[in-house]
Design an enzyme around this catalytic site. Structure first.
Site, short mmCIF file in Angstrom:
data_model
loop_
_atom_site.label_atom_id
_atom_site.label_comp_id
_atom_site.label_asym_id
_atom_site.label_seq_id
_atom_site.Cartn_x
_atom_site.Cartn_y
_atom_site.Cartn_z
N GLU A 63 0.82 -1.22 0.00
CA GLU A 63 0.00 0.00 0.00
C GLU A 63 0.85 1.27 0.00
O GLU A 63 0.59 2.19 -0.77
CB GLU A 63 -0.94 0.02 1.21
CG GLU A 63 -1.74 1.32 1.24
CD GLU A 63 -2.85 1.34 2.26
OE1 GLU A 63 -2.92 0.46 3.11
OE2 GLU A 63 -3.64 2.30 2.18
N ASP A 78 -0.76 -4.97 3.27
CA ASP A 78 -1.40 -3.81 3.90
C ASP A 78 -0.88 -3.78 5.34
O ASP A 78 -1.27 -4.60 6.17
CB ASP A 78 -2.93 -3.95 3.87
CG ASP A 78 -3.62 -2.65 4.26
OD1 ASP A 78 -2.97 -1.82 4.92
OD2 ASP A 78 -4.80 -2.48 3.91
N ILE A 80 -1.20 -1.71 7.87
CA ILE A 80 -2.29 -1.50 8.84
C ILE A 80 -3.58 -1.37 8.04
O ILE A 80 -3.75 -0.40 7.28
CB ILE A 80 -2.12 -0.22 9.69
CG1 ILE A 80 -0.78 -0.20 10.42
CG2 ILE A 80 -3.28 -0.10 10.70
CD1 ILE A 80 -0.56 1.05 11.28
N ASP A 81 -4.45 -2.33 8.17
CA ASP A 81 -5.78 -2.16 7.59
C ASP A 81 -6.67 -1.69 8.73
O ASP A 81 -6.88 -2.42 9.71
CB ASP A 81 -6.31 -3.46 6.97
CG ASP A 81 -7.61 -3.20 6.26
OD1 ASP A 81 -7.62 -2.34 5.36
OD2 ASP A 81 -8.63 -3.81 6.63
N THR A 83 -6.30 2.06 9.37
CA THR A 83 -5.41 3.15 9.83
C THR A 83 -6.18 4.26 10.54
O THR A 83 -5.68 4.83 11.51
CB THR A 83 -4.61 3.72 8.65
OG1 THR A 83 -3.81 2.66 8.10
CG2 THR A 83 -3.68 4.84 9.07
N ASP A 206 -6.36 -4.61 0.48
CA ASP A 206 -7.40 -4.58 1.53
C ASP A 206 -8.10 -5.93 1.66
O ASP A 206 -8.44 -6.34 2.77
CB ASP A 206 -8.52 -3.58 1.19
CG ASP A 206 -8.06 -2.14 1.09
OD1 ASP A 206 -7.33 -1.70 1.97
OD2 ASP A 206 -8.47 -1.46 0.11
#
Ligand code: IPD
Ligand code: CA
Ligand code: CA
Length: 254
Positions: A63, A78, A80-81, A83, A206
Site C-alpha cells: 500500500e 497492507d 495497517i488495515d 489506519t 485490503d
C-alpha cells in the site's frame, strides 16, 4: 511460504502494538480522510525487507510503497488495515499479507495484534483462526443476519459512495456494522462472527487475502453485480452461499 507469512505478520504486529496509543505522526494521502502514520511505514518496510531477503525474485505490491519488481509471485501487503482506527486509538485494525501466483491468491495471513488473532489460509487447505479451523455462519436470511460494510474515503464527492445500497439493505437486517477494517470484516465473515459483507472501491491489499480466507471457510465471493471476482476487482460481496444470494438481489434491485 505460509509459515513464513504467519511469522512475519505476527512480528509486524509487535511494531503496531509499540506505536498504538502513543503520539503518532499522521499525514494524509488521497483525501484528507485517507491517513498514513509512521507505524504504517515502519511495519511495511519490515515486511518488505523480510520478503526480499527470503524470496528475492518475487514481486511486491504494498500500500505505502507501491509495486516492486515483476514476477508470477506477487506479495500483497497492507501494513495497517484500519489506519483511521489506529490513528484514533480505536482497537480495530490488523496487518495483512497475501501471496498471488499467476493472479490467483494462494495464501494469506491476517493478524490482529491486540487480540492476538491470526487468520490464515492456503488455497485448497481450509481457513484457520490461531490454527483452529473456521467456517462461515449459517444465518441464511437477511432478517437473522448482521452484515458489515464500508464507505470510500472520497465519499463526499464520489456518487458511488454506498449510501444508496446501505439505505436499501438496512431495514431488512438484524444489524449492520462499520468496523473500519475491510480485512477484519472478511476475517469475521470467515469465522461466522458476522454473516455478510459488501463494499466498493477497495484495493487488492485490503481484501484479496480475505477473499481466499472466506472461500476456504466455505463462503461465497462475487463482485457486487454478481460477476466473478478477480484480483483486479475493486468491490465484493462475501457471505455464506444462501445469504450471498439475498444480498446480491437487494443490492442490485431498486
Ligand atoms: C481501509 C479500510 C476500510 C475500508 C477502506 C480501506 P486502510 O483501509 O479497510 O475499512 O472501508 O476502503 O481503504 O486505509 O485503513 O488501510
Ligand atoms: Ca486497507
Ligand atoms: Ca493500510
Amino acid at each position: 511460504m505460509l509459515a513464513f507469512a504467519k511469522e512475519i505478520i505476527v512480528d509486524a504486529g509487535e511494531i503496531l502494538k509499540h506505536h498504538f496509543n502513543s503520539p503518532l505522526e499522521i499525514k494524509t494521502k488521497s483525501t484528507n480522510r485517507d491517513l498514513v502514520t509512521q507505524a504504517d511505514i515502519e511495519a511495511e518496510k519490515f515486511i518488505i525487507s523480510a520478503i526480499q531477503e527470503q524470496f528475492p525474485n518475487h514481486a511486491i505490491l504494498a500500500e505505502e510503497h507501491g509495486e516492486i519488481g515483476i514476477s508470477d509471485y506477487i506479495w500483497l501487503i497492507d501494513p495497517i488495515d484500519g489506519t483511521t482506527n489506529f490513528a484514533h486509538s480505536h482497537p480495530m485494525f490488523c496487518s495483512v499479507i497475501a501471496l498471488a501466483y499467476h493472479n490467483e491468491i494462494i495464501l494469506t495471513a491476517i493478524y490482529d495484534p491486540l487480540r492476538d488473532e491470526l487468520f490464515s489460509s492456503e488455497y485448497g487447505k481450509g481457513a484457520f483462526l490461531n490454527d483452529q479451523p473456521i467456517t462461515v455462519s449459517s444465518n441464511f436470511t437477511l432478517a437473522s443476519s448482521v452484515l458489515v460494510t464500508g464507505f470510500p474515503y472520497d465519499r463526499a464527492t464520489n456518487p458511488k459512495n454506498n449510501m444508496k445500497e446501505f439505505c436499501k439493505i438496512m431495514p431488512q437486517v438484524q444489524g449492520i456494522r462499520r468496523s473500519g477494517s475491510a480485512a477484519l470484516d472478511m476475517c469475521y465473515i470467515a469465522c461466522g462472527r458476522l454473516d455478510g459483507y459488501w463494499e466498493f472501491h477497495l484495493n487488492p491489499w485490503d481484501f484479496a487475502g480475505g477473499v481466499l480466507l472466506v472461500r476456504e471457510a466455505g463462503g461465497k465471493i462475487s463482485n457486487v453485480d454478481g460477476s466473478n471476482w478477480s484480483i483486479t476487482s475493486n468491490n465484493v460481496i462475501a457471505a455464506n452461499k444462501e445469504l450471498h444470494q439475498e444480498i446480491l438481489e437487494v443490492l442490485n434491485h431498486d
